[in-house]
Enzyme design. Structure first.
Site, PDB file in Angstrom:
ATOM      1  N   MET A  90       0.780  -1.222   0.000  1.00  0.00           N
ATOM      2  CA  MET A  90       0.000   0.000   0.000  1.00  0.00           C
ATOM      3  C   MET A  90       0.821   1.286   0.000  1.00  0.00           C
ATOM      4  O   MET A  90       0.276   2.369   0.070  1.00  0.00           O
ATOM      5  CB  MET A  90      -0.995  -0.012   1.182  1.00  0.00           C
ATOM      6  N   HIS A 109      -3.839  -5.458  -9.140  1.00  0.00           N
ATOM      7  CA  HIS A 109      -4.817  -4.451  -8.742  1.00  0.00           C
ATOM      8  C   HIS A 109      -6.220  -5.043  -8.928  1.00  0.00           C
ATOM      9  O   HIS A 109      -6.503  -5.632  -9.977  1.00  0.00           O
ATOM     10  CB  HIS A 109      -4.660  -3.188  -9.589  1.00  0.00           C
TER      11      HIS A 109
HETATM   12  C1  GAR Z   1      -5.432  -7.946  -3.391  1.00  0.00           C
HETATM   13  O1  GAR Z   1      -6.824  -7.993  -3.572  1.00  0.00           O
HETATM   14  C2  GAR Z   1      -4.814  -6.946  -4.331  1.00  0.00           C
HETATM   15  O2  GAR Z   1      -5.469  -6.853  -5.561  1.00  0.00           O
HETATM   16  C3  GAR Z   1      -4.967  -5.675  -3.553  1.00  0.00           C
HETATM   17  O3  GAR Z   1      -4.688  -6.035  -2.217  1.00  0.00           O
HETATM   18  C4  GAR Z   1      -5.088  -7.375  -2.015  1.00  0.00           C
HETATM   19  C5  GAR Z   1      -3.958  -8.112  -1.351  1.00  0.00           C
HETATM   20  O4  GAR Z   1      -4.385  -9.314  -0.851  1.00  0.00           O
HETATM   21  N1  GAR Z   1      -4.040  -4.683  -4.021  1.00  0.00           N
HETATM   22  C6  GAR Z   1      -4.307  -3.379  -4.075  1.00  0.00           C
HETATM   23  O5  GAR Z   1      -5.379  -2.917  -3.744  1.00  0.00           O
HETATM   24  C7  GAR Z   1      -3.170  -2.521  -4.608  1.00  0.00           C
HETATM   25  N2  GAR Z   1      -3.657  -1.306  -5.112  1.00  0.00           N
HETATM   26  P1  GAR Z   1      -3.360 -10.312  -0.144  1.00  0.00           P
HETATM   27  O6  GAR Z   1      -2.519  -9.521   0.840  1.00  0.00           O
HETATM   28  O7  GAR Z   1      -4.219 -11.300   0.553  1.00  0.00           O
HETATM   29  O8  GAR Z   1      -2.510 -10.937  -1.216  1.00  0.00           O
END
Ligand code: GAR
Length: 204
Positions: A90, A109
């Site tokens: 993030m 994303h």
């Molecule tokens: C995922 O859904 C990814 O697409 C999102 O965070 C989540 C991470 O999940 N990413 C973003 O929003 C980036 N802009 P995880 O930690 O369980 O892999």
């Protein structure tokens, strides 16, 4: 030949789990060498431990972005990382970091870019009223959620969807999509031409 991966995550790390499972099954010609996170209690660290992969919390307190990213680079280089994989990271990467790993950073994303860049892509999709959203794996450039697209998977938005139900459907799609995109990227070594990737073989 396997490609050395470095995971950078702020979150739960579920995508990491699926990447590690694919690695262990022998379907992904890659090895996760290190997991780095900016959150001391990130789920990604627990998953790294479960799979016996080194995991490190890098404390961002009182560090400017470039200073923090320099620390990340030091850890990634020491682990011999060739390809950086962002999973729910993030923080915005500094231009220095992006240039250091130019064309070698992938991000996931939870929307079909260029729609719904930035935070909470699930709410953005629900508020806009789209019938389809999805997930995008892209190369990271110096702009947020912007670089050339490696792979996209559409996901339907249902009439009675809530934030949670849509998020769960998109994330289920992500668990398959990310390892698949990483495999394609490693095996086919696409060339970057402007916003597009030129694949050696037909795109899947
Ligand atoms: C995922 O859904 C990814 O697409 C999102 O965070 C989540 C991470 O999940 N990413 C973003 O929003 C980036 N802009 P995880 O930690 O369980 O892999």
């Amino acid at each position: 030949m396997t490609t050395s991966l470095g995971i950078v995550s702020s979150g739960r790390g579920e995508n990491l789990r699926y990447i590690l499972q694919e690695e262990q099954s022998g379907r992904l010609p890659a090895q996760v060498k290190i997991v780095l996170t900016d959150q001391p209690d990130a789920g990604a660290l627990k998953i790294a431990k479960e799979f016996c992969v080194p995991g490190n919390f890098i404390d961002p307190t009182n560090l400017r972005r470039e200073e923090y990213d320099k620390k990340l680079i030091t850890h990634l280089e020491a682990a011999g990382v060739e390809l950086v994989i962002l999973t729910g990271y993030m923080r915005i990467l500094s231009p220095q970091f992006v240039r250091h790993y130019k064309g070698r950073i992938l991000n996931i994303h939870p929307a079909l870019l260029p729609s719904f860049r930035g935070m909470d892509a699930f709410s953005q999709a629900l508020e806009y009223g789209v019938k389809w959203t999805g997930t995008t794996i892209h190369i990271v450039d110096e702009d947020v959620d912007h670089g050339p697209i490696v792979y996209q998977k559409p996901v339907p938005v249902l009439e009675n969807d809530t934030h949670e139900s849509l998020k769960a459907r998109i994330q289920r799609a992500e668990y398959k999509a990310y390892p698949k995109a990483i495999k394609m990227f490693i095996e086919e070594k696409p060339k970057i031409s402007g916003r597009k990737l030129v694949w050696q073989r037909e795109e899947k």
